[in-house]
Design an enzyme around this catalytic site. Structure first.
Site: not given
Length: 431
Positions: A90, A258, A305-307
């Site tokens: 990504r 997060y 998508i984000e971690n």
């Protein structure tokens, strides 16, 4: 007091999650493992934009320098990503880089993105491309950005240019990264008055809806989303910035996770000071958040998508909890959610490299450490999480018998009633 207690119960009921049953088996075949960067945060050599203007005005922010210089080192960085065994890479295609003035295309920068995408594909990685990641060109800033209706048309022209160029590569599209934080950053940087936030939100909604239709005219099989960041139980309110206004214009739900909060852990409040490394992680909160979004958006597959996990300038955490622990613990709870019937289709670790965290290089999220402020060579140093992620993608799951290092949180706010009554069980990951 009774009324306040009743309101609290009603709110927490929205996030009530049944305790999970035991899980069996690995991750589903076809589950997508990924990793990412973003343009402004990692590319360096950034052209005139809203954020270059903000950094010129806000002297308390760390100098941008040239970040990790992904712009000129992307070939070797893509090789690092591919060596992790990931399926997806990504990044963002930066409007400020491609169109530095209205109607003027910088073809050198277009060729950079052409080669970037081609190399992703050559390495066997599916591109996930964000069309907006908090930054926009300086000329857009000068015209009032999203306060100006003209910006919707200008952005759609840019978006169509990008989509037509890369649609053949089976791209996972992200229109706007974390719309609520995009709006909040514009307010914090005094480009937008708080009273104008609803106007920017309405413009992002219009732009996303029209972009979704445009992308599907070009590629009927395209997968399109606008990712959201989970923050607190107030997310149903924050999601109104974009997500809840466009459920019919999403092919999957993009989720960034997060942090969470529980009765014994209020460290999440330190997010407002930017001290991300001091926040006590709650990996089990992701399980409850996945249940929440599954309830609110039934039928939509979810892609994380984000971690990731932040360290303080790359120093080890005081409690010994490592990035590899965080990676495995979150994977454990994702697997539990999948076993409960939630359609989680992918996971991206944020991020491949340390980068510029919107004013500071102190929070470190990279699988590879880059000491931007002290090392002119910008050498990439692998963290212990590199080997952990390779093992995760190779197995398509965790080692048999794995038990989370971080125990479940008591009275986790995303599932307050159930987790105050009893902690979720953590049976060993099945072989």
């Amino acid at each position: 007091m009774k009324r306040a207690f009743a309101v609290l119960l009603a709110m927490t009921a929205l996030f009530l999650t049944p305790l999970p049953a035991g899980a069996a088996g690995g991750f589903p075949a076809g589950f997508l493992w990924g990793v990412g960067v973003s343009g402004f945060q990692h590319e360096g050599h950034y052209p005139d934009s809203n954020w270059t203007r903000y950094l010129a005005q806000r002297k308390e922010k760390a100098p941008y320098r040239d970040s990790a210089d992904f712009r000129h080192r992307y070939r070797e960085d893509l090789e690092r990503a591919a060596s992790l065994g990931v399926d997806v890479f990504r990044t963002s295609v930066e409007w400020a880089r491609i169109e530095p003035a209205r109607g003027k295309i910088d073809w050198r920068e277009v060729r950079y993105y052409d080669d970037l995408v081609a190399r992703m594909v050559a390495h066997g990685m599916r591109p996930m491309l964000s069309l907006s990641h908090f930054a926009h060109p300086g000329w857009v800033h000068d015209q009032g950005a999203w306060k100006n209706a003209r910006t919707v048309e200008d952005w759609l022209d840019f978006a169509e240019f990008v989509v037509r160029r890369y649609a053949e590569h089976d791209v996972l599209w992200v229109t706007f990264n974390e719309a609520s934080y995009y709006i909040l950053d514009e307010v914090r940087n005094k480009a937008l008055r708080l009273s104008e936030a609803p106007l920017m939100s309405s413009r992002l909604v219009e732009a996303h809806r029209r972009a979704y239709d445009m992308i599907h005219r070009i590629d009927d099989d395209a997968m399109v989303t606008a990712n959201v960041a989970y923050s607190t139980v107030l997310n149903p309110l924050f999601d109104r910035a974009l997500l809840t206004e466009v459920p019919d214009k999403l092919d999957y739900l993009g989720l960034d996770y997060y942090l969470s909060m529980s009765a014994a852990n209020l460290s999440v409040l330190r997010v407002f000071s930017g001290e991300y490394w001091t926040i006590e992680p709650e990996p089990d909160g992701l399980y409850h958040v996945l249940h929440d979004y599954h309830r609110r958006f039934p039928g939509l597959p979810i892609y994380i998508i984000e971690n990731g996990a932040s360290t303080d300038d790359g120093k080890p955490q005081a409690d010994g909890y490592q990035r590899s622990d965080s990676l495995r613990d979150h994977a454990y709870w994702i697997h539990r959610a999948i076993q409960d019937g939630i359609d989680v289709i992918g996971y991206n670790h944020w991020s491949l490299l340390d980068g510029y965290e919107w004013g500071s290089y102190r929070p470190r999220f990279g699988l590879y450490t880059v000491n931007v402020e002290t090392d002119p060579s910008l050498k990439r140093h692998p963290t212990e999480a590199v080997a952990a992620y390779r093992d995760l993608t190779r197995r398509n799951g965790l080692p048999p018998g794995y038990v989370p290092v971080k125990p479940p949180a008591r009275c986790s706010l995303p599932a307050l009633l159930s987790t105050c009554a009893a902690l979720p069980a953590t049976p060993p990951y099945p072989g």
